[in-house]
Design an enzyme around this catalytic site. Structure first.
Site, PDB file in Angstrom:
ATOM      1  N   ARG A   1      20.731  15.472  -4.994  1.00 40.49           N
ATOM      2  CA  ARG A   1      21.372  14.073  -5.124  1.00 40.49           C
ATOM      3  C   ARG A   1      22.279  13.421  -6.820  1.00 40.49           C
ATOM      4  NH1 ARG A   1      18.203  10.978  -1.887  1.00 40.49           N
ATOM      5  NH2 ARG A   1      18.036  12.769   0.275  1.00 40.49           N
TER       6      ARG A   1
ATOM      7  N   ARG B   1       0.483 -12.114   5.419  1.00 46.86           N
ATOM      8  CA  ARG B   1       2.355 -12.572   5.638  1.00 46.86           C
ATOM      9  C   ARG B   1       3.479 -12.185   6.649  1.00 46.86           C
ATOM     10  NH1 ARG B   1       2.232 -10.206  -1.273  1.00 46.86           N
ATOM     11  NH2 ARG B   1       0.466 -12.326  -1.899  1.00 46.86           N
TER      12      ARG B   1
ATOM     13  N   HIS C   1      -6.493 -14.947   9.411  1.00 49.86           N
ATOM     14  CA  HIS C   1      -5.130 -14.275   9.766  1.00 49.86           C
ATOM     15  C   HIS C   1      -4.521 -12.858  11.157  1.00 49.86           C
ATOM     16  CE1 HIS C   1      -3.456 -17.030   6.404  1.00 49.86           C
ATOM     17  NE2 HIS C   1      -4.153 -16.374   5.802  1.00 49.86           N
TER      18      HIS C   1
ATOM     19  N   PRO D   1       0.837  -1.274   0.537  1.00 50.78           N
ATOM     20  CA  PRO D   1      -0.232  -0.173   0.046  1.00 50.78           C
ATOM     21  C   PRO D   1       1.063   1.487   0.184  1.00 50.78           C
ATOM     22  CG  PRO D   1      -1.151  -1.596   1.485  1.00 50.78           C
ATOM     23  CD  PRO D   1       0.657  -2.176   1.306  1.00 50.78           C
ATOM     24  N   GLU D   2       0.516   2.338  -0.539  1.00 45.63           N
ATOM     25  CA  GLU D   2       0.724   4.144  -0.910  1.00 45.63           C
ATOM     26  C   GLU D   2       0.439   4.396  -0.375  1.00 45.63           C
ATOM     27  OE1 GLU D   2       3.385   4.497  -5.075  1.00 45.63           O
ATOM     28  OE2 GLU D   2       3.429   2.096  -5.112  1.00 45.63           O
TER      29      GLU D   2
END
Length: 280
Positions: free
Chosen positions: A157, A115, A95, A2-3
């Site tokens: 950068r 997971r 879960h 998820p973002e």
């Protein structure tokens, strides 16, 4: 994983369903889910019992539920974590990892994680954010985010632009999916050197980042499988609006060229070979 839009959808649901409620009990069903809460399950439960959740907050991909001014319950969903609001008499999910029950007898808050890559923890607050994420940069929707600071740091950068977008110490909340979509909007190849970017192009990129994530948020986020859901267990629909991500060999909606997939940091990058020219 998820973002920002997916996590913000969850945050909004939590704000509606758990703000102002007193925690009656916390139950840990899998120790890995609180692996970063070093004192362990008993102390975790004791720290939460009797506490009232005052709001639901987010920075980038991290969520937290303040328990007053000094500490908070923080969550990172990882690859498959879900924070679900369900009736207290609902059967336990297969879960289920952590369960919070409330003094009002209303819906539980349950952390479900197939997971077990995600985690929750009780942590002190520092400067208005949980202590473990003070190094995370503000996300592009926060008042604390400065376009000028981002532009200056990005140009300093010596890296590829997509790597910079994924650096959570530079800008938080942007992951693989929305980086590809924002780069497509800005007509930038993912490997373009950051030092070669002009200020107007960086402004265009930030506009793209905000636009694609705003659109995703309006559609409930992106769900490729049943693992990402909101607090009511519902999936998002932004996958249907993706322009490049996951669309290998399909025509670019802008020019018709087949979308290209390249290996990138053990993942994939998707781009249009015509609209997003590869740097020499």
């Amino acid at each position: 994983m998820p973002e920002l839009p997916e996590v913000e959808v969850v945050r909004r649901g939590l704000a509606e369903w758990v703000t102002g409620r007193e925690i009656a009990a916390a139950e840990v069903l899998h120790p890995r889910a609180i692996r970063r809460h070093v004192p362990g399950a008993d102390e975790f439960a004791a720290r939460l019992k009797g506490r009232t959740i005052t709001s639901a907050e987010r920075r980038g991909k991290y969520l937290w539920l303040p328990l007053g001014p000094d500490d908070a319950l923080m969550a990172h969903l990882g690859m498959s974590g879900q924070l679900l609001v369900v009736p207290p008499d609902s059967p336990m999910e297969k879960h289920l990892r952590v369960r919070l029950r409330f003094a009002d007898g209303g819906p539980d808050l349950r952390f479900v994680d197939q997971r077990t890559f995600g985690h929750v923890m009780v942590t002190p607050m520092t400067g208005g954010v949980p202590e473990p994420i003070t190094h995370i940069a503000p996300d592009p929707f926060e008042e604390a985010f400065s376009d000028e600071v981002f532009t200056r740091r990005l140009r300093a950068r010596n890296t590829e632009v997509k790597r910079a977008l994924l650096d959570q110490s530079l800008i938080s909340g942007v992951g693989n999916i929305y980086a590809d979509e924002a780069l497509w909007l800005a007509k930038l190849h993912w490997a373009r050197p950051t030092r070669a970017l002009t200020r107007p192009k960086i402004a265009e990129l930030l506009t793209g980042v905000r636009a694609v994530m705003s659109s995703a948020l309006a559609q409930g986020g992106t769900s490729f499988d049943s693992l990402y859901v909101n607090v009511n267990g519902e999936s998002g629909y932004f996958e249907r609006s993706l322009e490049v991500y996951g669309r290998r060999d399909l025509p670019c909606s802008r020019c018709g060229a087949p979308i290209r997939r390249d290996p990138f940091m053990n993942r994939s990058s998707y781009s249009c070979p015509t609209c997003q020219r590869k740097p020499r």
